[in-house]
Design an enzyme around this catalytic site. Structure first.
Site, PDB file in Angstrom:
ATOM      1  CG  ASP A  18      39.100  44.927  38.440  1.00 50.73           C
ATOM      2  OD1 ASP A  18      39.978  45.741  38.865  1.00 50.73           O
ATOM      3  OD2 ASP A  18      39.053  46.268  37.338  1.00 50.73           O
ATOM      4  CE  LYS A  21      45.132  42.877  41.476  1.00 48.67           C
ATOM      5  NZ  LYS A  21      43.753  42.929  40.162  1.00 48.67           N
ATOM      6  N   GLY A  45      41.069  48.071  43.570  1.00 49.20           N
ATOM      7  CA  GLY A  45      39.975  47.715  44.192  1.00 49.20           C
ATOM      8  C   GLY A  45      39.259  46.623  44.358  1.00 49.20           C
ATOM      9  CG  HIS A  46      42.810  44.303  45.465  1.00 52.55           C
ATOM     10  ND1 HIS A  46      43.523  43.612  46.143  1.00 52.55           N
ATOM     11  CD2 HIS A  46      42.179  45.249  44.031  1.00 52.55           C
ATOM     12  CE1 HIS A  46      44.442  44.505  44.964  1.00 52.55           C
ATOM     13  NE2 HIS A  46      44.073  45.150  44.197  1.00 52.55           N
ATOM     14  CD  GLN A 232      47.048  49.562  40.454  1.00 53.47           C
ATOM     15  OE1 GLN A 232      47.924  49.407  40.399  1.00 53.47           O
ATOM     16  NE2 GLN A 232      46.063  49.665  41.577  1.00 53.47           N
TER      17      GLN A 232
HETATM   18  P1  GDP Z   1      40.606  42.338  41.911  1.00 55.83           P
HETATM   19  O1  GDP Z   1      41.068  44.311  41.923  1.00 55.83           O
HETATM   20  O2  GDP Z   1      42.028  41.432  41.357  1.00 55.83           O
HETATM   21  O3  GDP Z   1      40.415  42.168  43.845  1.00 55.83           O
HETATM   22  O4  GDP Z   1      39.423  42.281  41.442  1.00 55.83           O
HETATM   23  P2  GDP Z   1      38.288  42.425  42.104  1.00 55.83           P
HETATM   24  O5  GDP Z   1      37.757  43.082  43.097  1.00 55.83           O
HETATM   25  O6  GDP Z   1      38.247  44.389  41.604  1.00 55.83           O
HETATM   26  O7  GDP Z   1      36.937  42.257  40.960  1.00 55.83           O
HETATM   27  C1  GDP Z   1      36.711  40.912  41.215  1.00 55.83           C
HETATM   28  C2  GDP Z   1      34.543  40.933  40.545  1.00 55.83           C
HETATM   29  O8  GDP Z   1      34.755  39.672  40.531  1.00 55.83           O
HETATM   30  C3  GDP Z   1      34.285  40.971  42.624  1.00 55.83           C
HETATM   31  O9  GDP Z   1      32.800  41.528  42.019  1.00 55.83           O
HETATM   32  C4  GDP Z   1      34.702  39.975  43.142  1.00 55.83           C
HETATM   33  O10 GDP Z   1      33.766  39.950  44.065  1.00 55.83           O
HETATM   34  C5  GDP Z   1      34.397  38.480  41.951  1.00 55.83           C
HETATM   35  N1  GDP Z   1      34.127  37.483  41.594  1.00 55.83           N
HETATM   36  C6  GDP Z   1      36.199  37.029  42.285  1.00 55.83           C
HETATM   37  N2  GDP Z   1      35.846  35.657  42.339  1.00 55.83           N
HETATM   38  C7  GDP Z   1      34.691  35.223  41.674  1.00 55.83           C
HETATM   39  C8  GDP Z   1      34.293  34.157  40.511  1.00 55.83           C
HETATM   40  O11 GDP Z   1      35.206  33.540  40.565  1.00 55.83           O
HETATM   41  N3  GDP Z   1      32.759  33.661  39.933  1.00 55.83           N
HETATM   42  C9  GDP Z   1      32.664  35.011  40.369  1.00 55.83           C
HETATM   43  N4  GDP Z   1      30.923  35.400  39.885  1.00 55.83           N
HETATM   44  N5  GDP Z   1      32.831  36.670  40.907  1.00 55.83           N
HETATM   45  C10 GDP Z   1      34.138  36.081  41.206  1.00 55.83           C
HETATM   46  P1  IMO Z   2      42.669  45.977  40.863  1.00 55.07           P
HETATM   47  O1  IMO Z   2      44.377  46.470  41.642  1.00 55.07           O
HETATM   48  C1  IMO Z   2      41.550  47.968  36.622  1.00 55.07           C
HETATM   49  C2  IMO Z   2      43.530  50.950  35.080  1.00 55.07           C
HETATM   50  C3  IMO Z   2      42.341  52.045  34.776  1.00 55.07           C
HETATM   51  C4  IMO Z   2      43.469  53.008  33.947  1.00 55.07           C
HETATM   52  C5  IMO Z   2      45.149  52.949  34.392  1.00 55.07           C
HETATM   53  C6  IMO Z   2      45.774  54.287  34.488  1.00 55.07           C
HETATM   54  O2  IMO Z   2      41.663  46.532  41.264  1.00 55.07           O
HETATM   55  O3  IMO Z   2      43.284  45.408  39.442  1.00 55.07           O
HETATM   56  P2  IMO Z   2      46.026  55.099  37.425  1.00 55.07           P
HETATM   57  O4  IMO Z   2      44.316  55.219  38.295  1.00 55.07           O
HETATM   58  O5  IMO Z   2      46.539  53.994  37.991  1.00 55.07           O
HETATM   59  O6  IMO Z   2      46.696  55.998  36.809  1.00 55.07           O
HETATM   60  O7  IMO Z   2      44.718  53.986  35.834  1.00 55.07           O
HETATM   61  O8  IMO Z   2      44.837  51.763  34.549  1.00 55.07           O
HETATM   62  N1  IMO Z   2      43.844  50.972  36.606  1.00 55.07           N
HETATM   63  C7  IMO Z   2      42.957  49.342  36.820  1.00 55.07           C
HETATM   64  N2  IMO Z   2      42.083  48.377  35.951  1.00 55.07           N
HETATM   65  N3  IMO Z   2      41.834  47.037  37.926  1.00 55.07           N
HETATM   66  C8  IMO Z   2      43.098  47.890  39.161  1.00 55.07           C
HETATM   67  O9  IMO Z   2      43.089  47.852  40.111  1.00 55.07           O
HETATM   68  C9  IMO Z   2      42.903  49.484  38.842  1.00 55.07           C
HETATM   69  N4  IMO Z   2      44.655  50.714  38.303  1.00 55.07           N
HETATM   70  C10 IMO Z   2      44.200  50.958  37.187  1.00 55.07           C
HETATM   71  O10 IMO Z   2      41.198  52.294  34.612  1.00 55.07           O
HETATM   72  O11 IMO Z   2      42.968  52.454  32.364  1.00 55.07           O
HETATM   73 MG    MG Z   3      40.081  45.599  41.258  1.00 44.94          MG
END
Ligand code: GDP
Ligand code: IMO
Ligand code: MG
Length: 436
Positions: A18, A21, A45-46, A232
């Site tokens: 998270d 990416k 979840g991207h 991840q």
């Molecule tokens: P990922 O799994 O690495 O793609 O990240 P996620 O989408 O799960 O979580 C990142 C969260 O931060 C999302 O809600 C994005 O919309 C938000 N986000 C990404 N870059 C920024 C930033 O520079 N500032 C803020 N405030 N939010 C951001």
């Molecule tokens: P993105 O791509 C954050 C975490 C879960 C748990 C551990 C194992 O959005 O960054 P799993 O279901 O993979 O067996 O869970 O890994 N986890 C993540 N945490 N971002 C993710 O993906 C994750 N994918 C798995 O919360 O701790």
């Molecule tokens: Mg994510």
């Protein structure tokens, strides 16, 4: 055209997932022709925010919103067809075009309902302190079947129908007896019904399935630029992360070679994505976790709730010990630092630069999660900044304290900062040309 000169590039997380990416991949794709998701599955979840619209992608690569980019799900990813097809339908209903711009590896392993069930049952049965807090998407059991080999089914196995039915019947018989014996499950799976459901999926998947490794090599030979989208984060990597509180795949930069089917020499650059602080969702050690109002403030300002599960993310100061260990084995050539805006308003900001246990400084990132659970973080405290930086588009627009903070992160991780996120939207970014 800022990243075109990099050549084929991998984007991956340097923390516990998270990091942002999705946003980084989306931005870099301006300069690339192809994007490959190479590991993990619907546990990811991207998030991408375009023109005020928020898209959360789980199974699909983040390039799917760009019609001119070919999105590939590679052989190292695991595929839940129900999630994939649901995601495709939902995006199409929002006007996103999905057709020839998507290809799925016939080698990708399939997630079945018995994987999700086993994931949930194993979590429920685990003792306190040993629950992993998985996303319940069946990822661990599916990868376990892949490596055990006896009970695995790949996307390409959905054809021909007769052989698939026979194989699934044998696997389901095994799963039913396993789940009954180990977890006392009485609700048995119906192999015929499951076969019908998956053969229906197969019809819809067929146009997308191919040998993506051959496809990718052909495209690279033609000079197409390829971006590899990690899922991840490095600290959730099965080999190098905070085991067993990790995911079941190679989530670091190392996974790209086998997961996408390319030689290491094909990858020219790698962008390690970090948040300006640290988060973790699910269980596991987190030395810099803030269980106080500062942590809560970060959660609220950063909207730190899981994209896949909606769970509140645990928040803490940036852990340079953990992230620089991740940088060591994942080797970023550049960094993207996101969520810098979330740290605005703190009088001071902290970076963990060492761990202590029993008054003694640890010289290495420990393998034992029990040790990691007990370490005391040693912080470098830096001045904060009060200005709202969401509107900043150049480094020079940032307050001096924010620039200093970026400099510290780059120095600690030993890689130049190339990009800074100042908000979730596509344009809320600062590209760094000549270093911070
Ligand atoms: P990922 O799994 O690495 O793609 O990240 P996620 O989408 O799960 O979580 C990142 C969260 O931060 C999302 O809600 C994005 O919309 C938000 N986000 C990404 N870059 C920024 C930033 O520079 N500032 C803020 N405030 N939010 C951001
Ligand atoms: P993105 O791509 C954050 C975490 C879960 C748990 C551990 C194992 O959005 O960054 P799993 O279901 O993979 O067996 O869970 O890994 N986890 C993540 N945490 N971002 C993710 O993906 C994750 N994918 C798995 O919360 O701790
Ligand atoms: Mg994510």
């Amino acid at each position: 055209m800022r990243f075109r000169e990099l050549g084929n590039t991998c984007v991956f997380g340097l923390q516990w997932g998270d990091e942002g990416k999705g946003k980084v991949v989306d931005l870099l794709l301006e300069d690339f022709d192809v994007v490959v998701r190479y590991s993990g599955g619907a546990n990811a979840g991207h998030t991408i925010v375009v023109d005020g619209q928020r898209f959360a992608l789980h199974q699909l690569p983040s390039g799917i919103l760009r019609p001119n980019v070919l999105s590939i799900i590679g052989p190292g990813a695991v595929l839940d067809p129900a999630v994939l097809l649901g995601e495709i339908a939902s995006l199409r209903s929002r006007g996103v075009q999905i057709g020839d711009n998507l290809r799925v590896s016939d080698r990708a392993h399939l997630v079945f309902p018995y994987h999700r069930r086993e994931d949930t049952l194993a979590e429920a049965a685990a003792r306190v302190g040993e629950k992993l807090g998985t996303t319940a998407r069946g990822i661990g059991p599916c990868y376990a079947d892949k490596y055990a080999r006896y009970w695995a089914i790949r996307a390409g196995d959905l054809h021909p129908a007769g052989r698939f039915r026979e194989r699934l019947a044998a696997v389901v018989a095994h799963k039913n007896s396993y789940l009954a014996a180990v977890y006392g499950t009485r609700e048995l799976l119906d192999a015929d019904r499951l076969a019908e459901e998956y053969l229906q999926f197969a019809e819809e998947l067929r146009p997308f399935l191919c040998n993506t490794t051959v496809l990718l090599h052909g495209l690279m030979k033609q000079g197409r630029r390829v971006l590899f989208e990690g899922a991840q984060g490095s600290l959730l990597d099965i080999d190098h992360g905070t085991y067993p509180f990790v995911t079941s795949a190679s989530a670091g930069n190392g996974g790209v070679v086998s997961g996408a089917g390319v030689p290491p020499t094909a990858i020219r650059a790698s962008i390690g994505v970090i948040k300006a602080y640290a988060t973790r969702v699910g269980a596991g050690p987190f030395p810099t976790e803030l269980r106080d109002s500062v942590g809560e403030t970060i959660r609220q300002r950063g909207n730190e709730y899981g994209t896949t599960t909606g769970r509140p993310r645990r928040c803490g100061w940036f852990d340079a010990v953990a992230a620089s260990y991740a940088a060591m084995f994942s080797g970023p050539t550049g960094l993207a630092v996101l969520h810098l805006d979330t740290l605005s308003g703190f009088e001071e900001v902290k970076v963990c630069t060492a761990y202590k246990t029993g008054g003694v400084r640890l010289s290495e990132f420990p393998a034992d999660v029990h040790v990691l659970d007990e370490v005391e973080p040693v912080y470098e405290t830096l001045p904060g900044w009060s200005e709202d930086i969401v509107g900043c588009r150049r480094l020079a627009d940032l307050p001096a304290a924010a620039r200093d903070y970026l400099r510290v992160l780059g120095q600690r991780l030993g890689a130049p900062v190339r990009m800074v996120g100042v908000g979730p939207a596509r344009d809320q970014v600062i590209f760094v040309e000549d270093g911070v």
